[in-house]
Design a protein around this motif. Structure first.
Motif, PDB file in Angstrom:
ATOM      1  N   HIS A 172     -26.241 -14.196 -13.198  1.00 30.62           N
ATOM      2  CA  HIS A 172     -26.506 -15.282 -12.244  1.00 30.62           C
ATOM      3  C   HIS A 172     -25.719 -15.124 -10.946  1.00 30.62           C
ATOM      4  O   HIS A 172     -25.645 -16.072 -10.161  1.00 30.62           O
ATOM      5  CB  HIS A 172     -26.191 -16.636 -12.879  1.00 30.62           C
ATOM      6  CG  HIS A 172     -27.073 -16.976 -14.038  1.00 30.62           C
ATOM      7  ND1 HIS A 172     -28.399 -17.336 -13.883  1.00 30.62           N
ATOM      8  CD2 HIS A 172     -26.840 -16.984 -15.372  1.00 30.62           C
ATOM      9  CE1 HIS A 172     -28.933 -17.561 -15.076  1.00 30.62           C
ATOM     10  NE2 HIS A 172     -28.015 -17.353 -15.998  1.00 30.62           N
ATOM     11  N   LEU A 173     -25.132 -13.948 -10.722  1.00 31.03           N
ATOM     12  CA  LEU A 173     -24.344 -13.745  -9.516  1.00 31.03           C
ATOM     13  C   LEU A 173     -25.230 -13.838  -8.275  1.00 31.03           C
ATOM     14  O   LEU A 173     -26.276 -13.190  -8.193  1.00 31.03           O
ATOM     15  CB  LEU A 173     -23.647 -12.375  -9.560  1.00 31.03           C
ATOM     16  CG  LEU A 173     -22.543 -12.171  -8.537  1.00 31.03           C
ATOM     17  CD1 LEU A 173     -21.370 -13.099  -8.821  1.00 31.03           C
ATOM     18  CD2 LEU A 173     -22.076 -10.720  -8.521  1.00 31.03           C
ATOM     19  N   ARG A 174     -24.792 -14.672  -7.315  1.00 27.63           N
ATOM     20  CA  ARG A 174     -25.569 -14.864  -6.095  1.00 27.63           C
ATOM     21  C   ARG A 174     -24.799 -14.411  -4.859  1.00 27.63           C
ATOM     22  O   ARG A 174     -25.398 -14.179  -3.819  1.00 27.63           O
ATOM     23  CB  ARG A 174     -25.938 -16.347  -5.938  1.00 27.63           C
ATOM     24  CG  ARG A 174     -26.849 -16.876  -7.031  1.00 27.63           C
ATOM     25  CD  ARG A 174     -28.202 -16.184  -7.012  1.00 27.63           C
ATOM     26  NE  ARG A 174     -29.075 -16.634  -8.092  1.00 27.63           N
ATOM     27  CZ  ARG A 174     -29.191 -16.031  -9.257  1.00 27.63           C
ATOM     28  NH1 ARG A 174     -28.486 -14.922  -9.504  1.00 27.63           N
ATOM     29  NH2 ARG A 174     -30.007 -16.487 -10.190  1.00 27.63           N
TER      30      ARG A 174
ATOM     31  N   LEU B 181     -17.745 -20.098 -16.416  1.00 23.98           N
ATOM     32  CA  LEU B 181     -17.136 -19.700 -15.147  1.00 23.98           C
ATOM     33  C   LEU B 181     -18.208 -19.436 -14.094  1.00 23.98           C
ATOM     34  O   LEU B 181     -19.073 -18.576 -14.265  1.00 23.98           O
ATOM     35  CB  LEU B 181     -16.286 -18.446 -15.349  1.00 23.98           C
ATOM     36  CG  LEU B 181     -15.442 -18.008 -14.139  1.00 23.98           C
ATOM     37  CD1 LEU B 181     -14.426 -19.078 -13.772  1.00 23.98           C
ATOM     38  CD2 LEU B 181     -14.753 -16.675 -14.422  1.00 23.98           C
ATOM     39  N   LYS B 182     -18.130 -20.189 -12.974  1.00 26.64           N
ATOM     40  CA  LYS B 182     -19.115 -20.056 -11.901  1.00 26.64           C
ATOM     41  C   LYS B 182     -18.542 -19.398 -10.650  1.00 26.64           C
ATOM     42  O   LYS B 182     -19.258 -18.742  -9.911  1.00 26.64           O
ATOM     43  CB  LYS B 182     -19.682 -21.429 -11.531  1.00 26.64           C
ATOM     44  CG  LYS B 182     -20.546 -22.054 -12.608  1.00 26.64           C
ATOM     45  CD  LYS B 182     -21.172 -23.354 -12.129  1.00 26.64           C
ATOM     46  CE  LYS B 182     -22.103 -23.928 -13.189  1.00 26.64           C
ATOM     47  NZ  LYS B 182     -22.749 -25.191 -12.740  1.00 26.64           N
ATOM     48  N   LYS B 183     -17.258 -19.624 -10.383  1.00 26.32           N
ATOM     49  CA  LYS B 183     -16.654 -19.036  -9.189  1.00 26.32           C
ATOM     50  C   LYS B 183     -15.327 -18.405  -9.540  1.00 26.32           C
ATOM     51  O   LYS B 183     -14.471 -19.036 -10.156  1.00 26.32           O
ATOM     52  CB  LYS B 183     -16.461 -20.099  -8.101  1.00 26.32           C
ATOM     53  CG  LYS B 183     -15.901 -19.516  -6.806  1.00 26.32           C
ATOM     54  CD  LYS B 183     -15.852 -20.545  -5.686  1.00 26.32           C
ATOM     55  CE  LYS B 183     -15.327 -19.911  -4.397  1.00 26.32           C
ATOM     56  NZ  LYS B 183     -15.291 -20.878  -3.268  1.00 26.32           N
ATOM     57  N   LEU B 184     -15.134 -17.135  -9.115  1.00 28.25           N
ATOM     58  CA  LEU B 184     -13.903 -16.399  -9.360  1.00 28.25           C
ATOM     59  C   LEU B 184     -13.403 -15.848  -8.033  1.00 28.25           C
ATOM     60  O   LEU B 184     -14.096 -15.074  -7.365  1.00 28.25           O
ATOM     61  CB  LEU B 184     -14.138 -15.265 -10.356  1.00 28.25           C
ATOM     62  CG  LEU B 184     -12.964 -14.312 -10.615  1.00 28.25           C
ATOM     63  CD1 LEU B 184     -11.748 -15.065 -11.129  1.00 28.25           C
ATOM     64  CD2 LEU B 184     -13.374 -13.202 -11.600  1.00 28.25           C
ATOM     65  N   HIS B 185     -12.211 -16.278  -7.637  1.00 27.37           N
ATOM     66  CA  HIS B 185     -11.587 -15.827  -6.390  1.00 27.37           C
ATOM     67  C   HIS B 185     -10.310 -15.076  -6.739  1.00 27.37           C
ATOM     68  O   HIS B 185      -9.418 -15.618  -7.401  1.00 27.37           O
ATOM     69  CB  HIS B 185     -11.265 -17.026  -5.494  1.00 27.37           C
ATOM     70  CG  HIS B 185     -10.457 -16.655  -4.277  1.00 27.37           C
ATOM     71  ND1 HIS B 185     -11.035 -16.250  -3.100  1.00 27.37           N
ATOM     72  CD2 HIS B 185      -9.113 -16.626  -4.076  1.00 27.37           C
ATOM     73  CE1 HIS B 185     -10.086 -15.992  -2.215  1.00 27.37           C
ATOM     74  NE2 HIS B 185      -8.912 -16.212  -2.782  1.00 27.37           N
ATOM     75  N   ILE B 186     -10.202 -13.827  -6.269  1.00 28.62           N
ATOM     76  CA  ILE B 186      -9.033 -12.991  -6.512  1.00 28.62           C
ATOM     77  C   ILE B 186      -8.564 -12.456  -5.164  1.00 28.62           C
ATOM     78  O   ILE B 186      -9.338 -11.822  -4.443  1.00 28.62           O
ATOM     79  CB  ILE B 186      -9.361 -11.827  -7.465  1.00 28.62           C
ATOM     80  CG1 ILE B 186      -9.836 -12.374  -8.821  1.00 28.62           C
ATOM     81  CG2 ILE B 186      -8.159 -10.919  -7.650  1.00 28.62           C
ATOM     82  CD1 ILE B 186     -10.349 -11.309  -9.770  1.00 28.62           C
TER      83      ILE B 186
ATOM     84  N   GLY C 238     -14.483 -12.156 -18.788  1.00 23.23           N
ATOM     85  CA  GLY C 238     -15.917 -12.163 -19.068  1.00 23.23           C
ATOM     86  C   GLY C 238     -16.339 -13.066 -20.201  1.00 23.23           C
ATOM     87  O   GLY C 238     -17.517 -13.412 -20.326  1.00 23.23           O
ATOM     88  N   HIS C 239     -15.375 -13.485 -21.046  1.00 27.12           N
ATOM     89  CA  HIS C 239     -15.695 -14.359 -22.177  1.00 27.12           C
ATOM     90  C   HIS C 239     -15.908 -15.813 -21.754  1.00 27.12           C
ATOM     91  O   HIS C 239     -16.340 -16.626 -22.557  1.00 27.12           O
ATOM     92  CB  HIS C 239     -14.544 -14.340 -23.197  1.00 27.12           C
ATOM     93  CG  HIS C 239     -14.221 -12.986 -23.744  1.00 27.12           C
ATOM     94  ND1 HIS C 239     -14.808 -12.477 -24.869  1.00 27.12           N
ATOM     95  CD2 HIS C 239     -13.352 -12.030 -23.314  1.00 27.12           C
ATOM     96  CE1 HIS C 239     -14.319 -11.286 -25.118  1.00 27.12           C
ATOM     97  NE2 HIS C 239     -13.438 -10.982 -24.187  1.00 27.12           N
TER      98      HIS C 239
ATOM     99  N   ASP D  76     -23.149  -8.408 -21.345  1.00 28.62           N
ATOM    100  CA  ASP D  76     -23.148  -9.814 -21.769  1.00 28.62           C
ATOM    101  C   ASP D  76     -22.063 -10.624 -21.073  1.00 28.62           C
ATOM    102  O   ASP D  76     -21.918 -11.807 -21.328  1.00 28.62           O
ATOM    103  CB  ASP D  76     -22.921  -9.905 -23.279  1.00 28.62           C
ATOM    104  CG  ASP D  76     -24.086  -9.308 -24.062  1.00 28.62           C
ATOM    105  OD1 ASP D  76     -25.204  -9.343 -23.528  1.00 28.62           O
ATOM    106  OD2 ASP D  76     -23.850  -8.828 -25.176  1.00 28.62           O
ATOM    107  N   ALA D  77     -21.272  -9.986 -20.200  1.00 22.78           N
ATOM    108  CA  ALA D  77     -20.122 -10.659 -19.605  1.00 22.78           C
ATOM    109  C   ALA D  77     -20.529 -11.578 -18.454  1.00 22.78           C
ATOM    110  O   ALA D  77     -21.578 -11.422 -17.844  1.00 22.78           O
ATOM    111  CB  ALA D  77     -19.128  -9.626 -19.089  1.00 22.78           C
ATOM    112  N   PHE D  78     -19.663 -12.559 -18.168  1.00 22.78           N
ATOM    113  CA  PHE D  78     -19.833 -13.501 -17.058  1.00 22.78           C
ATOM    114  C   PHE D  78     -21.239 -14.103 -17.007  1.00 22.78           C
ATOM    115  O   PHE D  78     -21.952 -13.976 -16.008  1.00 22.78           O
ATOM    116  CB  PHE D  78     -19.525 -12.809 -15.732  1.00 22.78           C
ATOM    117  CG  PHE D  78     -18.104 -12.367 -15.581  1.00 22.78           C
ATOM    118  CD1 PHE D  78     -17.103 -13.287 -15.315  1.00 22.78           C
ATOM    119  CD2 PHE D  78     -17.754 -11.031 -15.717  1.00 22.78           C
ATOM    120  CE1 PHE D  78     -15.782 -12.882 -15.182  1.00 22.78           C
ATOM    121  CE2 PHE D  78     -16.442 -10.613 -15.596  1.00 22.78           C
ATOM    122  CZ  PHE D  78     -15.448 -11.536 -15.331  1.00 22.78           C
TER     123      PHE D  78
END
Length: 917
Positions: free
Chosen positions: A884-886, A820-825, A815-816, A848-850
């Motif tokens: 800003h998650l879409r 970071l715009k895209k996270l794939h797990i 989260g810091h 406040d994360a991501f």
């Protein structure tokens, strides 16, 4: 009198003087007995350099000075080639000294020495061969002749000019490279836009019974036709009014097949290539039948009605209300296409031009509050003659001029008074070029190799500039690539380049008038083989002899006849087919590969990308000046061993060479190699030992330690083989400041031989530079991710992919990461619960994360059972945690039964599949 092409050599002479004074050249020249002869060049070059500023100014009106500069330019290139030949021999000898078993190899001097004179040969006591000696004599004689001519030209040195001229012509760098608001380029055209929208009859039926109507926008170059069409094309009301849209840059050649294919590709997303016009037109008719379409044909020059009639036949089946907008400078072009009256675009008023000039030069609305600039600024506005392109270009120039007197110099330039050639080259554009810093002039002129409307890649262009020797680090520890990117941004900020309409971040093009300017200033140095504006016969033998750079449009079958003029252009430095190809769909005759290319001894740039060819000739190793070799997307199966003798090579591009299995064993000799692209070269099995001496990859991870120039993207595959974590420490990735993308891959086989503890140490010690932008980790076998992953210092990290790390039981705290715009797990089966720890350990407020995350994906997490964030605020919103998650994707998580999250924002696209209800 119109000067053929203005010539600027100040930056070139600075480079030549540096080369003559080189320590390596001294070490070669002294034992060969030529040092004193080379030193005579220094004094002569200094005398000429002293008057270059004055000569570059006077050539505008003095033809004799321009002719002298032309001769000087030819000499400078020949001198540079000779110095490069000597420097290459010095480099070869240095390598031989480091390899004692090869130290007895004859030098390039020895092969022409008679046997009677060659006893007791050694590289340091070799006699100087006649050919090199005669070349030195030739250069010396030409220098002396040009010095004599200089005496009759009344040229003054910088010392006698008192610095006044030099202050205007010395290199000036803009304070920043940030772009001015692009909206200012459209200022003053809102009425024109509304008038054309009215002609389009949006939202109502047209009185015409035609299936489609053609609206021509007519106006002179630089008046804003394309910008106006772009504004219409991207208007929200327009977007909603049409079923299909396409934008085609037509330019000089009206090729019915190519244009139809481009239209079809845009509206169908089908990239198939058709050889037959009938076939592609049938396909196009099927798609647009009874569909309302908008088609923009930009920059049309065709006056042949038959060609237009053929192109427009599929349009007849579109739905009523379909529109074709044509932009052209020629009323005759419009007359054969139009179905409504032409829309003539008038010049902007001085007030509107003043706004554009003030915006691009200083960010002001006008000059009213700035009396020191007001009178001169408004006088320059009148010189723009209502053309927004001229105002924008001059604004980019004036951004570097801090004082009113500097603006006065621009206003008083003699260039304003020169007649234009067929009204093609605007005085404002010529003036902007004239005032470019000298180091940028060569870079811009080189871009004349690109055809009109050609989209070029920023990174590719910088590699070409570097190979041509145009980039010289101006600061200690500054890489040539960084210098190139800075120069590119300077040209962009001065409006010589503009961003591609495709939206791709690294794609750019030049306005057609700017392209004309590039061709004009390049003169005979550069030519395009397919340039219809100037046939090869018109160029003449002398021009071909003096040409140094050439490009051509690649066709499916390129025979020897196409390249006949290259046999005359023996001093060519550039062999560049365009566009850069991604697939081997083209054929090049063996006569070019095996006969012509080995004769072009001075080549620095050689591209054969996209051609179906199995191998290169051994003679490729004789191209000692070569810096850039691109055989990407070819069917080549092996490279000749002689490639290892290209000691100057900086870029070896082998992308998508799907049949290539290995590199020459002596590739490690390429000590100047900075870029090795093997992406998509899937059959490549191993890298030669010793390649760590180059700026490429070695066989072992610890060999990365010597790659100080490593930059761009790096994939490290097979990390399960690293048994000593100290090897990872020695790789020293933290110091690779140019590294932007990193892929770390272990084996997909999680057998008993894997050691999770060692793998944890290895990944911990492979910490990259904080300049990293993308990270991908695959098949990692440790139980925990490295502690550096998620550190706030990675402030530029925008994409992370963590996949098939089966033994990890928790996710890293990410989260810091503010960018970071895209996270794939995916495939991390050991994780059972995800909570606040994902947002960041010790984070004071989870919401406040991501701050920048747009896409979050969880795929095939078979052990995952719970996802919750503990937020006490009743009105907490998921968008406050991920503002800003879409897009949120959860797929293949069969055991996920507990999701406790705040309510989701309405703008979020949620995709949950293959999970429990």
């Amino acid at each position: 009198m119109v000067v053929i092409a203005e010539i600027f050599l100040t930056a070139f002479f600075t480079v030549l003087l540096e080369k003559v004074a080189s320590g390596d050249l001294f070490n070669l020249a002294l034992p060969e007995g030529i040092y004193s002869r080379l030193q005579t060049w220094t004094s002569k070059l200094v005398l000429i350099q002293a008057v270059l500023s004055d000569a570059e100014e006077k050539q505008i009106t003095a033809e004799s000075v321009n002719m002298w500069l032309q001769q000087l330019q030819d000499l400078a290139y020949d001198l540079d080639d000779l110095l490069d030949k000597l420097a290459t021999e010095a480099l070869r000898r240095k390598l031989m000294m480091a390899q004692p078993t090869q130290a007895s190899n004859p030098s390039m001097f020895r092969k022409l020495i008679p046997a009677c004179c060659s006893t007791n040969f050694s590289p340091r006591a070799v006699q100087f061969d006649f050919n090199i000696s005669s070349e030195i004599d030739n250069i010396t004689e030409r220098l002396e002749d040009l010095l004599k001519q200089k005496s009759g030209l009344n040229l003054m040195s910088d010392h006698h000019l008192g610095g006044t001229r030099s202050r205007r012509t010395r290199d000036e760098r803009p304070p920043s490279t940030s772009l001015v608001d692009e909206y200012s380029g459209f200022y003053g055209r809102e009425k024109d836009k509304q008038a054309i929208l009215a002609q389009m009859c949006l939202g109502r039926e047209s009185s015409s019974n035609r299936r489609f109507r053609v609206i021509p926008i007519v106006g002179m170059g630089g008046i804003g036709k394309t910008t106006l069409a772009q504004q219409i094309y991207n208007d929200e009301e327009v977007k909603n009014a049409f079923d299909l849209k396409a934008w085609i840059c037509v330019s000089d050649e009206f090729d019915e097949l190519a244009i139809t294919q481009s239209i079809y590709k845009q509206i169908s997303s089908d990239s198939s290539k058709f050889k037959d016009l009938e076939m592609v037109q049938v396909k196009l008719r099927e798609i647009i039948s009874n569909k309302k379409f908008l088609l923009i044909l930009d920059d049309v020059w065709n006056e042949n009605y038959g060609k237009w009639d053929v192109l427009s036949r599929p349009f007849q089946v579109g739905a009523p209300g379909s529109i074709v907008i044509v932009t052209t400078r020629n009323v005759s072009v419009a007359s054969i296409m139009r179905s409504v009256p032409d829309y003539h675009l008038d010049h902007l008023e001085n007030e509107e031009i003043c706004f554009i000039l003030a915006q691009h030069s200083r960010g002001w609305q006008n000059f009213d509050a700035h009396p020191g600039f007001k009178e001169t600024g408004e006088a320059i506005v009148k010189k723009c003659k209502g053309l927004p392109l001229a105002a924008k270009s001059l604004g980019g120039l004036l951004r570097t001029k801090e004082k009113p007197n500097d603006w006065k110099d621009v206003l008083d330039s003699k260039i304003w008074d020169l007649p234009t050639q067929n009204n093609d080259i605007l005085p404002a554009l010529r003036l902007s070029y004239h005032h470019l810093p000298s180091h940028l002039k060569r870079l811009f002129a080189y871009c004349s190799l690109f055809p009109k409307d050609y989209e070029f890649d920023k990174h590719e262009l910088v590699l070409l500039w570097m190979a041509e020797g145009f980039l010289r680090p101006s600061e200690i520890h500054k890489e040539m690539e960084d210098v190139g990117f800075q120069c590119f941004d300077e040209l962009l900020s001065r409006s010589f380049f503009q961003r591609s309409k495709s939206g791709a971040e690294s794609r750019f093009l030049m306005h057609s008038l700017v392209n004309d300017l590039a061709r004009h200033v390049a003169g005979r140095l550069c030519f395009r083989l397919d340039d219809k504006a100037e046939s090869n016969a018109q160029r003449g033998t002398d021009s071909l002899l003096k040409a140094r750079h050439s490009s051509f449009i690649r066709h499916q079958y390129d025979g020897s006849q196409k390249f006949e003029d290259f046999s005359i252009s023996s001093k060519l430095r550039t062999f560049l087919p365009l566009p850069f190809s991604e697939t081997p769909n083209f054929y090049l005759t063996n006569q070019v590969i095996y006969d012509l290319l080995p004769q072009l001894h001075f080549l620095r740039v050689l591209s054969l990308s996209g051609y179906k060819m199995l191998q290169l000739p051994d003679a490729i190793g004789n191209l000692k000046h070569l810096r850039y070799l691109n055989v990407s997307a070819t069917t080549i199966e092996q490279l000749p061993e002689s490639v290892g003798e290209l000691y100057n090579l900086q870029a070896l591009l082998l992308r998508d060479c799907r049949r290539l299995t290995n590199l020459p064993a002596n590739t490690g000799n390429l000590i100047n190699l900075r870029h090795l692209d093997i992406d998509g070269t899937m059959q490549l099995q191993k890298m030669p030992l010793g390649l760590c001496k180059t700026a490429s990859l070695g066989l072992k991870v610890n060999e990365l330690r010597g790659l100080s120039n490593l930059r761009g993207a790096l994939s490290i595959i097979g990390l399960q083989s690293v048994m000593d974590a100290q090897d990872a420490r020695e790789a020293n990735l933290t110091c690779k400041q140019g590294l932007e993308e990193l892929e770390m891959v272990w084996s997909s086989d999680f057998d008993d031989f894997r050691n999770g503890m060692i793998e944890k140490e290895v990944i911990e010690l492979l910490k990259p530079s904080t300049n990293l932008r993308r990270l991908e980790v695959k098949h990692y076998g440790g139980m925990e991710f490295p502690t550096w992953l998620g550190d706030p210092s990675f402030s530029q990290l925008a994409r992370i992919s963590l996949s098939e790390c089966r033994h990890c039981t928790s996710l890293p705290s990410l989260g810091h990461l503010t960018s970071l715009k895209k996270l794939h797990i995916s495939g991390i089966g050991g994780v059972k619960s995800v909570g606040n720890e994902l947002c960041g350990v010790g984070w004071p407020h989870v919401r406040d994360a991501f701050p920048s995350l747009e896409t979050l994906e969880f795929v095939d997490m078979v052990g995952w059972e719970e996802w919750s964030t503990n937020m006490s605020n009743d009105d907490a919103n998921f968008g406050q945690v991920f503002p800003h998650l879409r897009q949120l994707i959860i797929a293949g998580c069969p055991n996920l039964i507990n999701i406790s999250l705040p309510r989701l924002p309405s703008i979020l696209v949620l995709n949950i599949s293959r999970c429990q209800e």
